[in-house]
Design an enzyme around this catalytic site. Sequence first.
Site, PDB file in Angstrom:
ATOM      1  N   ARG A  18       5.765  29.685 -12.051  1.00  0.00           N
ATOM      2  CA  ARG A  18       6.275  30.681 -12.996  1.00  0.00           C
ATOM      3  C   ARG A  18       7.642  30.317 -13.580  1.00  0.00           C
ATOM      4  O   ARG A  18       8.093  30.896 -14.544  1.00  0.00           O
ATOM      5  CB  ARG A  18       6.335  32.060 -12.313  1.00  0.00           C
ATOM      6  CG  ARG A  18       4.956  32.680 -12.119  1.00  0.00           C
ATOM      7  CD  ARG A  18       4.965  33.805 -11.103  1.00  0.00           C
ATOM      8  NE  ARG A  18       4.991  33.327  -9.726  1.00  0.00           N
ATOM      9  CZ  ARG A  18       4.862  34.106  -8.650  1.00  0.00           C
ATOM     10  NH1 ARG A  18       4.710  35.396  -8.798  1.00  0.00           N
ATOM     11  NH2 ARG A  18       4.893  33.578  -7.453  1.00  0.00           N
ATOM     12  N   ARG A 344      40.913  14.560 -14.142  1.00  0.00           N
ATOM     13  CA  ARG A 344      39.669  13.964 -13.655  1.00  0.00           C
ATOM     14  C   ARG A 344      39.837  13.540 -12.193  1.00  0.00           C
ATOM     15  O   ARG A 344      40.923  13.658 -11.619  1.00  0.00           O
ATOM     16  CB  ARG A 344      39.286  12.822 -14.587  1.00  0.00           C
ATOM     17  CG  ARG A 344      38.953  13.373 -15.990  1.00  0.00           C
ATOM     18  CD  ARG A 344      38.805  12.273 -17.010  1.00  0.00           C
ATOM     19  NE  ARG A 344      37.841  11.284 -16.579  1.00  0.00           N
ATOM     20  CZ  ARG A 344      37.845  10.010 -16.995  1.00  0.00           C
ATOM     21  NH1 ARG A 344      38.780   9.584 -17.837  1.00  0.00           N
ATOM     22  NH2 ARG A 344      36.931   9.175 -16.564  1.00  0.00           N
ATOM     23  N   TYR A 377      47.490   9.882 -21.923  1.00  0.00           N
ATOM     24  CA  TYR A 377      46.399   9.452 -21.046  1.00  0.00           C
ATOM     25  C   TYR A 377      47.019   8.655 -19.918  1.00  0.00           C
ATOM     26  O   TYR A 377      47.666   7.624 -20.147  1.00  0.00           O
ATOM     27  CB  TYR A 377      45.349   8.585 -21.780  1.00  0.00           C
ATOM     28  CG  TYR A 377      44.417   7.977 -20.774  1.00  0.00           C
ATOM     29  CD1 TYR A 377      43.566   8.802 -20.020  1.00  0.00           C
ATOM     30  CD2 TYR A 377      44.434   6.617 -20.482  1.00  0.00           C
ATOM     31  CE1 TYR A 377      42.762   8.285 -19.025  1.00  0.00           C
ATOM     32  CE2 TYR A 377      43.625   6.092 -19.483  1.00  0.00           C
ATOM     33  CZ  TYR A 377      42.799   6.924 -18.764  1.00  0.00           C
ATOM     34  OH  TYR A 377      42.003   6.414 -17.765  1.00  0.00           O
TER      35      TYR A 377
HETATM   36  C1  UD1 Z   1       4.809  36.460  -1.481  1.00  0.00           C
HETATM   37  C2  UD1 Z   1       3.934  37.468  -0.722  1.00  0.00           C
HETATM   38  C3  UD1 Z   1       4.167  38.859  -1.331  1.00  0.00           C
HETATM   39  C4  UD1 Z   1       5.636  39.210  -1.266  1.00  0.00           C
HETATM   40  C5  UD1 Z   1       6.494  38.116  -1.935  1.00  0.00           C
HETATM   41  C6  UD1 Z   1       7.966  38.397  -1.661  1.00  0.00           C
HETATM   42  C7  UD1 Z   1       1.941  36.225  -0.030  1.00  0.00           C
HETATM   43  C8  UD1 Z   1       0.496  36.001  -0.262  1.00  0.00           C
HETATM   44  N1  UD1 Z   1       2.558  37.101  -0.834  1.00  0.00           N
HETATM   45  O1  UD1 Z   1       4.344  36.433  -2.824  1.00  0.00           O
HETATM   46  O2  UD1 Z   1       3.419  39.820  -0.585  1.00  0.00           O
HETATM   47  O3  UD1 Z   1       5.863  40.449  -1.890  1.00  0.00           O
HETATM   48  O4  UD1 Z   1       6.192  36.829  -1.383  1.00  0.00           O
HETATM   49  O5  UD1 Z   1       8.817  37.499  -2.320  1.00  0.00           O
HETATM   50  O6  UD1 Z   1       2.501  35.641   0.862  1.00  0.00           O
HETATM   51  N2  UD1 Z   1       4.870  28.577  -0.244  1.00  0.00           N
HETATM   52  C9  UD1 Z   1       4.574  27.490   0.541  1.00  0.00           C
HETATM   53  N3  UD1 Z   1       3.309  26.981   0.490  1.00  0.00           N
HETATM   54  C10 UD1 Z   1       2.334  27.497  -0.281  1.00  0.00           C
HETATM   55  C11 UD1 Z   1       2.654  28.622  -1.087  1.00  0.00           C
HETATM   56  C12 UD1 Z   1       3.933  29.145  -1.027  1.00  0.00           C
HETATM   57  O7  UD1 Z   1       5.417  26.987   1.264  1.00  0.00           O
HETATM   58  O8  UD1 Z   1       1.227  26.965  -0.258  1.00  0.00           O
HETATM   59  C13 UD1 Z   1       6.249  29.109  -0.210  1.00  0.00           C
HETATM   60  C14 UD1 Z   1       6.911  29.113  -1.582  1.00  0.00           C
HETATM   61  O9  UD1 Z   1       7.626  27.907  -1.786  1.00  0.00           O
HETATM   62  C15 UD1 Z   1       7.838  30.326  -1.506  1.00  0.00           C
HETATM   63  C16 UD1 Z   1       7.154  31.243  -0.489  1.00  0.00           C
HETATM   64  O10 UD1 Z   1       6.198  30.446   0.198  1.00  0.00           O
HETATM   65  O11 UD1 Z   1       9.104  29.958  -1.044  1.00  0.00           O
HETATM   66  C17 UD1 Z   1       6.453  32.431  -1.152  1.00  0.00           C
HETATM   67  O12 UD1 Z   1       5.467  31.931  -2.054  1.00  0.00           O
HETATM   68  P1  UD1 Z   1       5.233  32.558  -3.495  1.00  0.00           P
HETATM   69  O13 UD1 Z   1       4.147  31.807  -4.150  1.00  0.00           O
HETATM   70  O14 UD1 Z   1       6.517  32.681  -4.214  1.00  0.00           O
HETATM   71  O15 UD1 Z   1       4.688  34.008  -3.093  1.00  0.00           O
HETATM   72  P2  UD1 Z   1       4.820  35.350  -3.910  1.00  0.00           P
HETATM   73  O16 UD1 Z   1       3.802  35.366  -4.980  1.00  0.00           O
HETATM   74  O17 UD1 Z   1       6.219  35.591  -4.288  1.00  0.00           O
HETATM   75 CA    CA Z   2       8.046  34.369  -4.392  1.00  0.00          CA
END
Ligand code: UD1
Ligand code: CA
Length: 471
Positions: A18, A344, A377
């Site tokens: 996003r 600098r 300078y």
């Molecule tokens: C997630 C929650 C949502 C919550 C929101 C809060 C889930 C399914 N949903 O949604 O309920 O309200 O966070 O901010 O968990 N990530 C990984 N591996 C992956 C996918 C994501 O490490 O395969 C990490 C991302 O880098 C991020 C975090 O997990 O830091 C959350 O992932 P994101 O895709 O942002 O979830 P949200 O849609 O925000």
């Molecule tokens: Ca998130």
Amino acid sequence: MDTSAFSIAIMAAGKGTRLKSKRPKVLHEIGGRALLLHVIAAAEKVVSADRIYCVIGHEADRVRAAVESTGVRFVLQPEQRGTGHALQMVKAFFVLSGLPVPENLLVLSGDVPLIRPETITAICDIHLREHAAMTILTAVPPDPTGYGRVLRLAPGRPEVSAIVEQKSLAPDQLATSEINSGIYCFHTAALFEKLDLLSTDNAHGEFYLTDVAAMLVADSQRVVAVKAESVDEVLGANTIAEMMQLDAAMRLVTARRLMVAGVTIFRPETTVIDSEVTVGPDTVIEPYVQLLGATKIGSECRIRSYSVIQDTVIGDSVTVRNGCIMDSATIADSAILGPYAHLRPESRIGTGAHVGNFVETKKVTLGAGSKANHLNYLGDAVIGSGVNVGAGAITCNYDGVHKHQTTIGDNVFVGSDSTLVAPVTIESGSYIAAGSCITENVPEGALALGRARQVTKPGWVEKKNKEKEAC
Ligand code: UD1
Ligand code: CA
């Protein structure tokens, strides 16, 4: 509270689609620091770095390189198949590494950067007191759109029945305003047992960690929710606009901290102050100032508008006039800089020294009380104390291949518009005549002239005009 039974996992493998950015989301910066570094900093205040497991995947090498110095451990999630999958990788990591599985696992999101260590500790505390299998940190923001919602068994009760993602909300659930922060505490064994049962049968086709809540409830295990003290703390950053809101919130927190400590900041909402900056009491910061990186400013200084100061150490009672740019410089007490001075890296300005309008310095030591006030300078130079560098005088430090040093002793007077061709030494107490090109060393107490003699032709104009009339 004793946190020895806790380890922390930080989910940071996602791409951040996003954001529409090439940079991995968790490396985007707010308050001058990557999101993930904010989260690690909070986690490190609760458990030691070797008990922090950072799940990386998208641009893993870049993310690892950016945070490696913190000493956290890394878990690779080669494909990003959802937050549930991220935790499946953590489980696999424990199995493969043979590291002891912690009794409780606190899960943080790499994109929820304002979380405070006090809140992390509070969740751990409540998790133990409630004897919960899962404890969820929640909040009620003005606009819950986009977040997963937490459904309680009954209003006001701590027990939760499920977390429902935005896209899966039934019409009668749309009004639910309590959001899931993406921050949880789990009884590790209970979590690990359910992870293998997750499915991708949902709107995103991903393994949702949030589904674990309803699975535990179905198994008669206790899942509870606790509201964060401040909504700001759990706001996520999924778009650049959201991130800039967090940036503003964080910088306002920094400005307030400084004001509580006796710093005057006019119009704090116009300043850009990174979170690690320190400023002493009775210093005044005018509107539109930027204080960045590891900048440290002493007390009773005045920093006038439009100055941008990066990684610079400034002593006490220093005046920085409008529009100065500084990078990795050191300024001693009572110096006066600007307006429009450009300091600098490795510029060291002595006590009470003046660096004035349109003066550029680089790798220079300017001694106590010395002045370079107009259009200079000064590069690769060691300049003593009590020196006056006249308007327009410069060091010629670069021959096109190498840099060379200029050395100027104490109490030297450098006349205006002189060019000092390095390497050259001008010893103490000597004078350089204005307009000189100095290519040879000047001994102590001497006057050096390095300019063509002036030729004056009396009556020249009248003579010339007569010649014109004749033809
Ligand atoms: C997630 C929650 C949502 C919550 C929101 C809060 C889930 C399914 N949903 O949604 O309920 O309200 O966070 O901010 O968990 N990530 C990984 N591996 C992956 C996918 C994501 O490490 O395969 C990490 C991302 O880098 C991020 C975090 O997990 O830091 C959350 O992932 P994101 O895709 O942002 O979830 P949200 O849609 O925000
Ligand atoms: Ca998130």
